[in-house]
Design a protein around this motif. Structure first.
Motif, PDB file in Angstrom:
ATOM      1  N   ARG A   1      26.940  26.177  33.572  1.00  0.00           N
ATOM      2  CA  ARG A   1      26.669  26.708  32.238  1.00  0.00           C
ATOM      3  C   ARG A   1      27.192  25.737  31.179  1.00  0.00           C
TER       4      ARG A   1
ATOM      5  N   TRP B   1      23.277  32.240  28.381  1.00  0.00           N
ATOM      6  CA  TRP B   1      23.433  31.451  29.605  1.00  0.00           C
ATOM      7  C   TRP B   1      24.517  30.380  29.474  1.00  0.00           C
TER       8      TRP B   1
ATOM      9  N   ASN C   1      28.391  28.738  28.487  1.00  0.00           N
ATOM     10  CA  ASN C   1      29.694  28.996  29.089  1.00  0.00           C
ATOM     11  C   ASN C   1      30.550  29.916  28.217  1.00  0.00           C
TER      12      ASN C   1
END
Length: 458
Positions: A410, A426, A428
């Motif tokens: 990610r 999606w 981090n």
């Protein structure tokens, strides 16, 4: 479309996408004092919301969401954003977590009490009807690891494998962990990272009864996104719909703007790409797709969700929501009651089947019959009722699939391209793919804009 470039607050900023990540990014920029006339949002669709939008059922004129979203009490940043944009009556939280669960012809209940920390779940789990007494006791073996999950160690194995290592039977996994986990992660226990699953349970379930409460939307998702965009426009943010970005313009490892479909150029010194990971890859010049920051995105894949909207000729459902083990696990919502449509209350239901890979090859009529049969199994009133409409809505790209090892795949908000920031559920965020994750990602991208990247690669 050139803009002045005499300092940070004079640099034109483009946000690609008007989903909740993009909305959050625009709002965060305004909070940081960026003049609204220097912010432009570009959206390829004719409407806002990204993958959380609404549309009208042509046959009945009812407003359908492309997917049934929910919140938890821990989704504080999404709630904060709605409040700051003065978007009211969007959802309501249960007083306490309370989800009826249908399995093998009987009902059980996942519920909590007003007890401190993870103890709020203990009475409900120790009386959960769909597990044996021994399986209920064995749940306690998992608790220490979920309270303090070791993300680095757990990301390499699946949630299912980790649960079995901690004494959970396949039956317990299916009837509890997978039922809840699939709804949160859009992937079954043997498909998803134990790290993200454990972290999600820690944040959303075991951290306290207030955080675990289920939030049910009381307005169509499209209405919320439209109202948010209207508020941003009223503050002076430029928003262009039906405007597709085909390529990011990058020179000397620095973003300089975007190319639009049709060939027009739009200059900017900062671009926030609030789009799905595969869309970002398509926008990158080919030379950059193998860069370390972007190549890892190719390992992310999609997981589908199947939604069914069913209208009966009479009321068949009394509760707001219930879960069922039918069709691999599904959640059923009393959509009309939640939206305040009294004439359809108990008659118009929304069914959400996460991680619906196994149903992709089925014909629509066959799927509709399976959904109707599953509803009739749980709801006696539905057995004699007539179905007036059964509308299936697929989301083939509903969320990224959080496979083992996906934590490191990610993206962070900053990239090796100076001025290019990324946002989306999606990225981090530490959260599963969700509206909360999207909102956090937009704010994180804007926060990263103020912090120079320590090292850049070209």
């Amino acid at each position: 479309m050139e803009r002045a470039r005499d300092g940070m607050n004079d640099a034109h900023i483009i946000i690609i996408g008007t989903g909740w990540a993009g909305i959050s990014a625009a709002h965060s920029l305004l909070e940081q004092g960026v003049p609204p006339h220097l912010i432009t949002m570009l959206e390829r669709a004719p409407h806002p919301g990204g993958r959380a939008f609404s549309f009208a059922d042509e046959k009945r004129g009812l407003t359908l969401d492309n997917g049934q979203h929910v919140l938890l009490g821990c989704c504080d940043q999404f709630a904060r954003l709605l409040s700051q944009l003065d978007i009211r009556d969007a959802y309501r939280l249960q007083p306490l977590l309370d989800i009826p669960v249908f399995c093998d012809g009987t009902w059980g209940r996942l519920s909590s009490k007003r007890l401190a920390g993870a103890l709020h779940l203990l009475p409900g789990l120790l009386t959960y009807a769909h597990l044996s007494p021994l399986e209920r006791v064995r749940l306690l073996r998992v608790a220490p690891s979920i309270l303090r999950p070791n993300v680095a160690a757990l990301d390499s194995i699946s949630f299912g494998a980790w649960l079995r290592q901690n004494g959970q039977t396949d039956r317990a996994i299916g009837r509890l962990w997978d039922l809840v986990g699939t709804a949160v992660l859009n992937g079954h226990a043997d498909e998803v990272s134990a790290a993200l699953a454990a972290e999600s349970f820690r944040m959303g379930v075991v951290s306290g009864w207030q955080q675990a409460r289920l939030g049910l939307f009381t307005r169509p998702l499209g209405d919320l996104a439209t109202e948010a965009i209207t508020k941003l426009q009223g503050l002076g943010v430029e928003i262009l719909f039906n405007t597709a970005v085909t390529e990011l313009q990058i020179r000397n490892a620095r973003v300089t703007g975007v190319r639009l479909r049709g060939g027009d150029m739009f200059a900017a010194e900062t671009v926030v790409a609030a789009v799905p990971h595969d869309a970002l890859l398509r926008m990158l010049p080919s030379r950059w797709r193998d860069d370390d920051d972007f190549a890892k995105l190719q390992s992310l894949s999609w997981s589908p969700i199947l939604n069914a909207f069913v209208l009966y000729d009479r009321p068949v459902m009394r509760q707001d929501v219930f879960a069922s083990m039918e069709l691999g696990g599904m959640f059923v919502f009393n959509r009309a009651a939640l939206l305040g449509l009294s004439q359809y209350a108990g008659r118009w239901l929304s069914v959400s089947i996460s991680a619906a890979h196994s149903h992709r090859g089925s014909e629509a009529d066959e799927l509709a019959r399976k959904v109707q049969s599953a509803l009739a199994a749980a709801l006696p009133e539905a057995r004699a009722a007539q179905i007036q409409t059964c509308k299936l809505v697929w989301q083939p790209h509903a969320t990224f699939l959080a496979r083992p090892g996906s934590w490191s795949a990610r993206a962070n908000p900053t990239t090796s391209v100076q001025g290019l920031l990324v946002a989306g559920d999606w990225t981090n965020t530490g959260w599963p793919a969700s509206l909360e994750g999207a909102v956090r990602s937009g704010a994180a991208a804007v926060e990263a804009r103020l912090e120079p990247k320590l090292s850049l690669t070209s």
